[in-house]
Motif scaffolding. Structure first.
Motif, PDB file in Angstrom:
ATOM      1  N   GLU A 166     -90.182 -47.029  92.225  1.00 34.98           N
ATOM      2  CA  GLU A 166     -90.967 -48.210  92.574  1.00 34.98           C
ATOM      3  C   GLU A 166     -90.190 -49.116  93.512  1.00 34.98           C
ATOM      4  OE1 GLU A 166     -92.015 -50.021  88.814  1.00 34.98           O
ATOM      5  OE2 GLU A 166     -94.095 -49.658  89.351  1.00 34.98           O
ATOM      6  N   ASP A 167     -88.918 -49.246  93.215  1.00 32.02           N
ATOM      7  CA  ASP A 167     -88.114 -50.155  94.024  1.00 32.02           C
ATOM      8  C   ASP A 167     -87.888 -49.630  95.431  1.00 32.02           C
ATOM      9  OD1 ASP A 167     -87.884 -51.927  92.019  1.00 32.02           O
ATOM     10  OD2 ASP A 167     -85.932 -51.241  91.314  1.00 32.02           O
TER      11      ASP A 167
ATOM     12  N   ARG B 281     -91.195 -57.568  86.432  1.00 33.49           N
ATOM     13  CA  ARG B 281     -91.119 -56.209  85.952  1.00 33.49           C
ATOM     14  C   ARG B 281     -91.288 -56.113  84.451  1.00 33.49           C
ATOM     15  NH1 ARG B 281     -88.006 -52.118  88.590  1.00 33.49           N
ATOM     16  NH2 ARG B 281     -89.401 -51.480  90.231  1.00 33.49           N
TER      17      ARG B 281
ATOM     18  N   ARG C 149     -87.058 -40.071  77.724  1.00 35.66           N
ATOM     19  CA  ARG C 149     -88.041 -41.110  77.978  1.00 35.66           C
ATOM     20  C   ARG C 149     -87.403 -42.213  78.829  1.00 35.66           C
ATOM     21  NH1 ARG C 149     -92.511 -43.835  75.106  1.00 35.66           N
ATOM     22  NH2 ARG C 149     -92.554 -42.259  73.499  1.00 35.66           N
ATOM     23  N   ASP C 150     -86.200 -42.552  78.457  1.00 38.36           N
ATOM     24  CA  ASP C 150     -85.544 -43.621  79.200  1.00 38.36           C
ATOM     25  C   ASP C 150     -85.183 -43.192  80.621  1.00 38.36           C
ATOM     26  OD1 ASP C 150     -85.783 -45.539  77.244  1.00 38.36           O
ATOM     27  OD2 ASP C 150     -83.986 -44.876  76.216  1.00 38.36           O
TER      28      ASP C 150
ATOM     29  N   ALA D 197     -96.874 -50.685  86.999  1.00 38.93           N
ATOM     30  CA  ALA D 197     -96.423 -49.640  86.104  1.00 38.93           C
ATOM     31  C   ALA D 197     -96.337 -50.181  84.699  1.00 38.93           C
ATOM     32  CB  ALA D 197     -95.050 -49.147  86.537  1.00 38.93           C
TER      33      ALA D 197
ATOM     34  N   TRP E 118     -88.830 -51.685  77.049  1.00 30.51           N
ATOM     35  CA  TRP E 118     -89.959 -51.771  77.985  1.00 30.51           C
ATOM     36  C   TRP E 118     -90.666 -50.429  78.062  1.00 30.51           C
ATOM     37  CZ3 TRP E 118     -91.675 -49.318  82.251  1.00 30.51           C
ATOM     38  CH2 TRP E 118     -92.604 -49.979  83.052  1.00 30.51           C
ATOM     39  N   ASN E 119     -89.873 -49.373  78.085  1.00 29.34           N
ATOM     40  CA  ASN E 119     -90.461 -48.048  78.204  1.00 29.34           C
ATOM     41  C   ASN E 119     -91.378 -47.714  77.044  1.00 29.34           C
ATOM     42  OD1 ASN E 119     -88.846 -47.784  80.417  1.00 29.34           O
ATOM     43  ND2 ASN E 119     -87.300 -46.513  79.417  1.00 29.34           N
ATOM     44  N   ARG E 120     -91.129 -48.360  75.932  1.00 28.49           N
ATOM     45  CA  ARG E 120     -91.907 -48.034  74.754  1.00 28.49           C
ATOM     46  C   ARG E 120     -92.924 -49.087  74.387  1.00 28.49           C
ATOM     47  NH1 ARG E 120     -87.321 -45.787  75.030  1.00 28.49           N
ATOM     48  NH2 ARG E 120     -86.799 -43.831  73.988  1.00 28.49           N
ATOM     49  N   PHE E 121     -92.570 -50.313  74.628  1.00 25.93           N
ATOM     50  CA  PHE E 121     -93.423 -51.378  74.086  1.00 25.93           C
ATOM     51  C   PHE E 121     -93.958 -52.311  75.159  1.00 25.93           C
ATOM     52  CE2 PHE E 121     -89.757 -50.517  71.253  1.00 25.93           C
ATOM     53  CZ  PHE E 121     -90.422 -49.676  70.393  1.00 25.93           C
ATOM     54  N   GLY E 122     -93.561 -52.107  76.383  1.00 26.87           N
ATOM     55  CA  GLY E 122     -94.033 -52.997  77.444  1.00 26.87           C
ATOM     56  C   GLY E 122     -93.086 -54.161  77.646  1.00 26.87           C
TER      57      GLY E 122
ATOM     58  N   TRP F 210     -84.576 -51.885  78.984  1.00 29.86           N
ATOM     59  CA  TRP F 210     -85.535 -50.979  79.636  1.00 29.86           C
ATOM     60  C   TRP F 210     -86.102 -49.991  78.639  1.00 29.86           C
ATOM     61  CZ3 TRP F 210     -87.637 -53.076  83.374  1.00 29.86           C
ATOM     62  CH2 TRP F 210     -86.972 -53.663  84.444  1.00 29.86           C
ATOM     63  N   SER F 211     -85.279 -49.581  77.726  1.00 28.98           N
ATOM     64  CA  SER F 211     -85.799 -48.666  76.720  1.00 28.98           C
ATOM     65  C   SER F 211     -86.927 -49.315  75.933  1.00 28.98           C
ATOM     66  CB  SER F 211     -84.706 -48.245  75.749  1.00 28.98           C
ATOM     67  OG  SER F 211     -83.733 -47.493  76.419  1.00 28.98           O
TER      68      SER F 211
ATOM     69  N   TYR G 235     -88.334 -43.266  82.805  1.00 33.37           N
ATOM     70  CA  TYR G 235     -88.740 -44.579  83.287  1.00 33.37           C
ATOM     71  C   TYR G 235     -87.721 -45.176  84.248  1.00 33.37           C
ATOM     72  CZ  TYR G 235     -92.737 -44.518  80.271  1.00 33.37           C
ATOM     73  OH  TYR G 235     -93.919 -44.189  79.702  1.00 33.37           O
ATOM     74  N   GLU G 236     -86.504 -44.816  84.037  1.00 28.52           N
ATOM     75  CA  GLU G 236     -85.493 -45.302  84.966  1.00 28.52           C
ATOM     76  C   GLU G 236     -85.783 -44.750  86.358  1.00 28.52           C
ATOM     77  OE1 GLU G 236     -81.420 -44.907  83.457  1.00 28.52           O
ATOM     78  OE2 GLU G 236     -80.967 -44.132  85.443  1.00 28.52           O
TER      79      GLU G 236
ATOM     80  N   ARG H 256     -88.798 -46.478  87.779  1.00 28.78           N
ATOM     81  CA  ARG H 256     -88.525 -47.817  88.287  1.00 28.78           C
ATOM     82  C   ARG H 256     -87.784 -47.754  89.612  1.00 28.78           C
ATOM     83  NH1 ARG H 256     -88.137 -49.361  82.883  1.00 28.78           N
ATOM     84  NH2 ARG H 256     -86.094 -48.447  82.767  1.00 28.78           N
TER      85      ARG H 256
ATOM     86  N   ALA I  71     -95.565 -48.844  80.761  1.00 30.79           N
ATOM     87  CA  ALA I  71     -95.072 -47.673  80.076  1.00 30.79           C
ATOM     88  C   ALA I  71     -96.080 -47.217  79.035  1.00 30.79           C
ATOM     89  CB  ALA I  71     -93.751 -47.988  79.407  1.00 30.79           C
TER      90      ALA I  71
ATOM     91  N   HIS J 229     -79.723 -51.233  80.594  1.00 33.46           N
ATOM     92  CA  HIS J 229     -79.744 -49.778  80.594  1.00 33.46           C
ATOM     93  C   HIS J 229     -79.910 -49.201  79.190  1.00 33.46           C
ATOM     94  CE1 HIS J 229     -77.949 -45.740  80.637  1.00 33.46           C
ATOM     95  NE2 HIS J 229     -78.623 -45.644  81.756  1.00 33.46           N
TER      96      HIS J 229
END
Lengths: 281, 1235
Positions: free
Chosen positions: B475-476, A261, B464-465, B436, A237-241, A234-235, B468-469, B472, B438, A230
């Protein structure tokens, strides 16, 4: 050291209300000789922290504090050299370092006009010589060196372990000739969230694309992993894949479920890294 | 209308004349039918009398055909076609009979019938069929029906397509079929439909002025049906419930329910990913049985009943299609394909009297009396449209070419199709599942400097977080049955939007949102997608990991359902659903406004993009390669535009759309008056006009259609938009496929436009009469006037892949054929896919600001005769080099200046003392000194561009480029890059320097503050170091264990061996010498622990393992250990060591507990400290002095005083240690460690 959930739970089961002392650790090692010590310690520490988080509140009521303080005073009056504070902590099932902090705060409240600031307390815990009362200083010191889950020394050890693994990872990356940006560089560029390393050219590990790598010098249990997901993964991922997390002390196998994912877990530096080939045309 | 048809059938009038007559009517009235020389006067006379009805002819014809075919195509195709009519109309298909009846009634012809029906169709099918009877029929019923030969009424039942509607639309219209027929069409369950005779009336032509009702009747609310029909636009779609209800006896109640279900269903579908889960299951069960039980009726050319009549009608019909007199080309093709693949006549149609082919006069006898007739008719029509067919995708061609009926009825056509198939390269490929991904963090736009405050920056970070949360989670869960977007995510989204206080934060978020939208919905992934024209390689699919394969497989299975019939409503398939629901749930005015701004901007930008134009003169070889790229680029731009426009339309018209029926009468007038005041969110009319003028319709119209598809009911009534529709109608009419106008527009480009426009005309909010009403005051399009010689329209930018991507409903044709082959509704047919444009970037290579004058014109001229890729290359290089130049200047010149600033600042700080003065003032001083140096930037920039551009151009152009061309290209690139870079630099360099210096100043000032110690210079490991030293964490942990043992409590058997201690200190030395893993905090703690350890040694408090007698450390050992520590402190620690703690009351106090007390080690230690220069005498004296202030037991204080005197009295002799032992009685005895 990747454990199944069942294996992990077996270990965790043994840790229920075990005090965080070196004796406990020794017993744990004897009980699970096949597991690495670092992994056991990490699990122990995490389980204990979970336990403390759950019970923290009840030690912080004013009644509880008062009663602890009185017991402490009575104890040291009887024998200042006895491990009064440490025994007290163990008896009420609280971390010795935290008990020390509690009593120290209470003590300072009583002896100073103004409530002590956090930084003063921290500084005294780091260096008990600064504590005005010699007996209390010794008691606090004893708590701190005997606590293997909390306290400034433990914090430092954890920090050092984290740092060492980052260095280790950096060396491995250099050795593999993978160019990267590290946290400091990223921060300097204005990134708002920074994994330990961002690869300048992505690679593939076990068929998964990796843009970044995060080093975690701890065991990945459910609780910490979800928090990390959290707050960090994910952060990223949100920015860099998609990216890779290395739990150097292992993790629960079942947690490695976000591979598709874009979050891959490993317990060591991957051996089979596929890099982008520049074909010579 | 019927009269026209009849006279045609009676051969009183020629087909050509009829078509001319109709076309004229629609095109413009100046030329009367009579004036044309070719017109036979008799014909003209016959037709002229019918003139007032001219414009109703086409709708009539369409409805007529639908009606006629109703027996054959009674039920919708198994595919969840939305187009009720169309698919439904198909009788024969699986489940033929049973379905048929139901189908027929439900939706014969998709078009007119009402959109609603269409929409419902799928539902009905799957769930409980719409009307009561339906279900029964479907399963059991079918058998029944089959058995019954005669029941079904032919024409009547089928609802006529909108066609029928068409008549109605003008008020006078002929009968409007659907209503009338309803009863018959929807007989109560089980009841056998009335005989043919009964039915006939319904299909009759009598022009009843039913239009009003009619209009009501059609449920326009649903998108699904292709409404061509007639309802006058003024009262477009009333909520038809009542009329409908009246019309349908048994079904009405259930209809309501169905509609409700449908609504739900639809909303679900909208939310769902492109592959809705629902369809498969439903289809599944019924299908197999159907397939099995049915036997197709063979079609035999010899048994066609009235050839001549069919030929005539086919010809008229084909001509109408060819002239674009029908609203939707593909819908008609779909209908024809349905006829071609009709499985069986629903009812044996009581043996018609007129068996003899010759007799067919009049319309009284059914047009299609058997499957043979249907197929014959279909083949006739298809023959006329070979060109269109040959441009369908390869899969469809194959199915067509393999169709045995076609072979049987027209071997010639089959041969041409086979040839076309063999020559076709138009494979339409599957897209990869859009995973997906980002939007990546871009320091240029996303860093702190772009936010108004730290708070805004951090808020955006969190957003931003959260975004995406939420994504996701969607998506689920979005495919789970009970999951609801609003319930699941709504409050979180609103909470997040609530945090976006600053306007600038909104724009940041919108940027993220829009980028993510484009990334997820427009081009899946970029990387792995299949390239145009290439089918996905099976091998590569096998190579991929299992999950990916599964995904794809799954997608394939579900895909067939994803498009809903030949005229699906606008939807948000797949990921688009997320964005739509996000907008809805956010329900934020600010967000919507920012989003519209941003979408409009991006649309303008992309729409204006200088896409390459086709140069027919290009030699083929290399231009082919180039065109691959051009096409791909075009596809990317077009798809992006369509996506953006769709969302813009959605958001812009959102406030005006609602479930309630469109207003009428006065209310409508007042709304119109109000709305006409509101400026359009984007000036689409101008963009359309410009697009038409510039011959870029192929780019502009498809996105405009997406935009308009979300318009509310009032929009088409507004003058502004009405103009647009009229332009579009004219464009539509002008796109005659058979005209050899390649120079104006390529065939596939036309086809794309026809497909999207046809689709638009079927959308419920577009008044149905609009299409037929248009009396076309000005006939031809004025486009030709201004057109540049080569517009985009003339370039072959559209290929089948793009066509099918934009219009997935065209794929319904293939599905029909595939169904025919499979004999069941099998799910074999998932053909439609999204395109995967692989290039997403690099669109923006537009010429930077125009250099003026002759040079610019020359450059322009230079490019004119070069392949377009050359221009793009040069522009691209210029753009990149220009941008790199700026970055380079930042990294060199500016960085140097910043370093200068730092050193200047240091000087300032030194001279001005610690505080250094006011930071703002400091900054001013520095900037005034440094900013003038910015002037160098231009020279440096020029030099950089000069140096870098030519190489890049050379690398990117073909080797064979002529030298002169090459050097010109290089020079132009240099010029453009320089221009770009210098323009930026001259405008911004000062501000940039200022900003960087400011950042440096605050950094320096901050660093001045708290931790000067940390800046100390540090040594690294020696070069030979292999970093094998123990890890610092390990050492801290080990030392901690020793400390805890010493402090206790401990078990009796616990202790440390002297060797272990020695080893530990040895390791500590190694670790300190190898700096590899050491971080400052660890070193600090090690230092602190080592001091603690020394104190314990001095106090002899370390429990030693070994024989009990020796419970303490030998003095010699203790000294040796202390020596090691001293050496570590002296040599190896690089950070400060808190040695003064050795003399802290607490540590000294440890001695107090020892009995007897031994002071010699302490004294030893103090001397060594002084000797090694680790502590000064003065410092020690001070510490000793303060020790006296502490409270000690009396004897201890005395001893301490003695020690201190002794130490102080000592001369600075090198070897004082011998005498230390005498300080106290060395009464070694039993000194128990404290426990």
């Amino acid at each position: 050291m990747i454990l199944t959930k069942a294996q992990y739970e077996e270990i965790a089961q043994c840790l229920v209300s075990v005090p965080p002392t070196r004796q406990s650790l020794r017993k744990l090692k004897q009980r699970f000789p096949s597991q690495s010590q670092a992994t056991l310690l990490s699990i122990f520490s995490q389980e204990y922290q979970k336990h403390i988080k759950r019970t923290h509140g009840k030690h912080h009521t004013s009644e509880a504090i008062e009663s602890y303080y009185q017991r402490y005073l009575n104890g040291v009056v009887k024998n200042g050299a006895a491990p009064v504070l440490l025994d007290l902590a163990n008896e009420v099932d609280y971390a010795p370092s935290l008990m020390a902090r509690l009593i120290l705060e209470r003590f300072l409240q009583e002896h100073e006009e103004t409530a002590p600031s956090k930084s003063v307390i921290n500084s005294m815990l780091r260096d008990p010589s600064q504590i005005p009362d010699g007996v209390l200083a010794n008691q606090v010191y004893q708590c701190i060196v005997n606590d293997c889950c909390y306290g400034p020394l433990v914090d430092c050890i954890k920090h050092a372990i984290g740092h060492e693994h980052e260095v280790l990872l950096r060396d491995l990356l250099l050795e593999k000739n993978l160019s990267f940006l590290d946290e400091d560089q990223l921060r300097a560029k204005g990134y708002d969230k920074t994994p330990d390393f961002i690869l300048q050219v992505p690679v593939a590990v076990e068929g998964h694309i990796i843009h970044w790598i995060e080093s975690k010098a701890s065991f990945g249990d459910e609780c910490s992993h979800h928090a990390y997901l959290h707050d960090q993964f994910w952060s990223y991922w949100n920015r860099f894949g998609p990216g890779l997390v290395i739990y150097w002390y292992g993790f629960i196998q079942e947690l490695d479920c976000n591979r598709e994912r874009g979050i891959l877990l490993k317990a060591c530096f991957p051996t089979n890294i596929v890099t982008l080939c520049h074909s010579i045309a | 209308m019927a009269a026209v048809l009849e006279s045609l059938l009676r051969e009183e009038v020629s087909v050509a004349a009829v078509v001319r007559w109709i076309a004229r009517s629609t095109r413009g009235s100046e030329v009367t039918a009579l004036t044309r020389p070719q017109d036979n006067p008799g014909e003209a006379a016959a037709l002229s009398s019918l003139r007032p009805l001219r414009k109703e002819f086409v709708p009539f014809l369409l409805n007529f055909l639908r009606e006629q075919s109703s027996r054959v195509l009674p039920q919708g195709p198994p595919t969840p076609a939305k187009a009720p009519g169309a698919s439904a109309a198909l009788p024969g298909r699986p489940g033929g009979p049973s379905r048929g009846s139901r189908g027929a009634r439900s939706q014969l012809f998709p078009p007119t019938e009402a959109p609603s029906t269409a929409a419902e169709a799928p539902l009905a099918r799957r769930g409980g069929r719409r009307r009561g009877p339906g279900p029964a029929r479907e399963r059991g019923g079918r058998g029944l029906e089959e058995g019954v030969s005669g029941e079904n009424l032919p024409g009547a039942g089928g609802r006529r397509l909108r066609g029928s509607g068409s008549p109605s639309r003008p008020s006078l219209t002929l009968s409007d079929p659907p209503n009338l027929s309803n009863l018959e069409e929807f007989p109560p369950v089980g009841s056998v439909p009335p005989g043919p005779t009964g039915t006939k009336p319904s299909r009759r032509i009598n022009p009843t002025p039913v239009s009003e009702e009619r209009s009501l009747s059609k449920p326009k609310t649903c998108f699904t049906s292709p409404p061509i029909n007639c309802v006058p636009n003024s009262q477009p779609s009333a909520l038809d419930t009542s009329p409908w209800g009246l019309g349908l006896p048994p079904g009405c109640r259930s209809l309501q329910e169905e509609r409700e279900m449908l609504r739900k269903e639809r909303s679900k579908q909208l939310q769902q990913s492109p592959t809705p889960t629902c369809p498969t299951p439903e289809l599944g069960s019924p299908l197999p049985s159907r397939a099995g039980s049915l036997t197709d009726e063979p079609a035999d050319p010899a048994r066609v009943s009235s050839r001549q009549r069919l030929e005539l009608v086919a010809l008229v019909y084909s001509s109408c299609i060819a002239e674009n007199l029908v609203p939707n080309l593909f819908l008609e093709l779909f209908f024809v394909f349905q006829l071609l693949t009709a499985r069986r006549m629903v009812t044996a149609k009581n043996s018609d009297p007129e068996l003899s082919p010759g007799v067919l006069d009049s319309l009284e006898s059914p047009l299609f009396q058997s499957i043979h007739d249907c197929v014959f008719f279909a083949v006739q029509v298809l023959e006329c449209h070979f060109q269109v067919l040959s441009n369908l995708d390869k899969g469809t061609l194959k199915l067509l070419a393999e169709n045995e009926r076609l072979l049987c009825f027209s071997p010639a056509l089959q041969g041409r199709l086979r040839a076309a198939y063999e020559g076709s390269v138009a494979k339409v490929s599957l897209a990869m599942p859009p995973s997906a991904q980002a939007v990546s963090f871009q320091p240029e736009t996303d860093n702190r400097a772009n936010f108004s405050s730290d708070r805004a920056f951090h808020t955006f970070k969190k957003q931003r977080d959260v975004f995406y949360e939420v994504l996701r989670e969607w998506e689920d869960h979005h495919e789970e049955p009970g999951w609801d977007f609003e319930k699941g995510l709504g409050s979180r989204i609103r909470a997040m939007m609530g945090q976006l206080s600053a306007a600038c934060s909104h724009s940041h978020f919108v940027r993220l949102f829009q980028k993510q939208l484009l990334q997820m919905c427009q081009s899946p992934g970029g990387a792995g997608g299949t390239v145009l024209g290439e089918a996905p390689d099976v091998l590569s699919m096998l190579g991929a990991d299992k999950l990916g394969r599964l995904w794809r497989l799954q997608e394939r299975l579900m895909a067939p359902q994803s498009s809903g019939g030949p005229c699906p409503p606008p939807t948000f398939p797949g990921c688009q659903g997320f964005f739509r629901d996000f907008i809805l749930s956010a329900s934020s005015f600010q967000f919507n406004q920012h989003l519209m701004d941003s979408l409009s901007l991006k649309i303008r930008e992309l729409n204006g993009l200088a896409l390459p134009q086709h140069e027919p003169s290009d030699e083929d070889g290399e231009s082919d390669v180039d065109w691959q790229g051009e096409r791909r680029q075009f596809a990317v731009v077009l798809l992006s535009l369509r996506l953006l426009a769709k969302f813009l339309g959605f958001v812009a018209f959102l406030p005006y759309r609602g479930p309630e029926p469109p207003p009428t009468g006065e209310l409508q007038d007042s709304i119109l008056a109000l709305r006409s005041q509101v400026p359009p969110v984007l000036d689409v009319r101008t963009l359309l006009q410009r697009g038409l003028q510039a011959r870029r319709a192929v780019l502009t119209v498809p996105w405009l259609v997406e935009f308009l598809s979300f318009a509310d009911h009032v929009v088409p009534l507004l003058d502004y938009y009405r103009d647009i529709f009229i332009l579009l109608l004219r464009l539509h009419r002008s796109l005659v496929l058979s005209q050899e106008s390649e120079a104006k527009m390529c065939f596939l480009n036309k086809l794309l436009l026809l497909a999207v426009l046809g689709w638009l005309f079927q959308i419920p909010t577009v008044p149905e009469d609009l299409f037929f009403l248009e009396e076309g005051p000005s006939d031809a399009f004025e486009v030709d006037t201004v057109a540049p010689e080569h517009g985009l329209d003339a370039a072959p930018v559209v290929d089948q892949q793009l066509l099918y991507t934009c219009c997935p409903y065209i794929g319904e044709l293939r599905k029909l054929l595939a169904l025919w082959v499979s004999g069941s509704t099998g799910r074999s047919g998932g053909f439609m896919r999204k395109i995967t444009p692989t290039t997403t970037t690099g669109l923006g290579a537009q010429p930077s600001g125009t250099s003026q004058g002759l040079q610019a014109r020359l450059a322009h001229a230079f490019f004119h005769n070069q392949p377009p890729s050359l221009r793009r290359t040069v522009e691209f290089v210029a753009e990149r080099i220009g941008s790199n130049c700026v970055k380079h200047i930042k990294a060199t010149l500016v960085a140097d200046l910043v370093r200068q600033a730092e050193s200047l600042l240091q000087e300032q700080l030194v001279t001005q003392g610690e505080e250094g003065g006011d930071p703002a003032q400091l900054l001013e001083i520095l900037c005034s000194q440094l900013c003038p140096h910015g002037a160098q930037a231009l020279a440096l920039g020029r030099e950089f561009c000069q140096r870098k551009s030519p190489g890049a151009v050379r690398a990117l152009l073909p080797e064979e480029t002529p030298a002169a061309v090459l050097s010109s290209a290089e020079n132009i690139a240099v010029g453009l890059a320089t221009e770009k870079a210098c323009a930026w630099l001259s405008a911004n360099i000062t501000a940039l320097i200022r900003r960087e210096v400011k950042a440096a100043v605050s950094r320096t000032l901050r660093a001045q503050g708290p931790e000067p110690a940390a800046r100390g210079e540090r040594r690294g490991c020696s070069r030979a170091c292999e970093h094998h030293a123990p890890l610092p964490s390990h050492l801290i942990s080990e030392i901690k264990d020793v400390l805890s043992l010493a402090v206790g409590p401990r078990d009796p058997d616990e202790g440390v061996s002297p060797e272990h201690l020695e080893q530990l200190l040895g390791q500590l030395g190694q670790t300190l010498r190898c700096r590899q893993f050491l971080c400052p905090p660890a070193e600090q703690h090690l230092a602190k622990c080592s001091v603690d350890l020394a104190s314990l040694l001095v106090a002899d408090q370390i429990p030693i393992l070994g024989p009990p007698a020796q419970y303490r450390l030998e003095r010699g050992q203790a000294r040796r250990l202390l020596h090691m520590l001293l050496s570590l402190w002296k040599e190896d620690f690089q950070g400060p060591v808190p040695l003064q703690l050795l003399l802290s009351p607490r540590n000294v106090g440890l001695l107090a507990d020892t009995r007897p007390r031994e002071w010699d080690l302490l004294l030893f230690l103090l001397r060594e400290l002084v000797e090694k220069g680790l502590m000064g005498r003065m410092e020690i004296e001070a510490c000793l002095g303060s020790l006296h202030q502490a409270q000690w037991p009396g004897d201890f204080a005395e001893e301490l005083a003695t020690l201190s005197n002794l130490f102080l009295a000592e001369p600075h002799l090198p070897e004082p240690q011998l005498r230390t032992c005498e300080l106290v009685q060395p009464n070694r005895g039993t000194v128990l460690a404290q426990s």
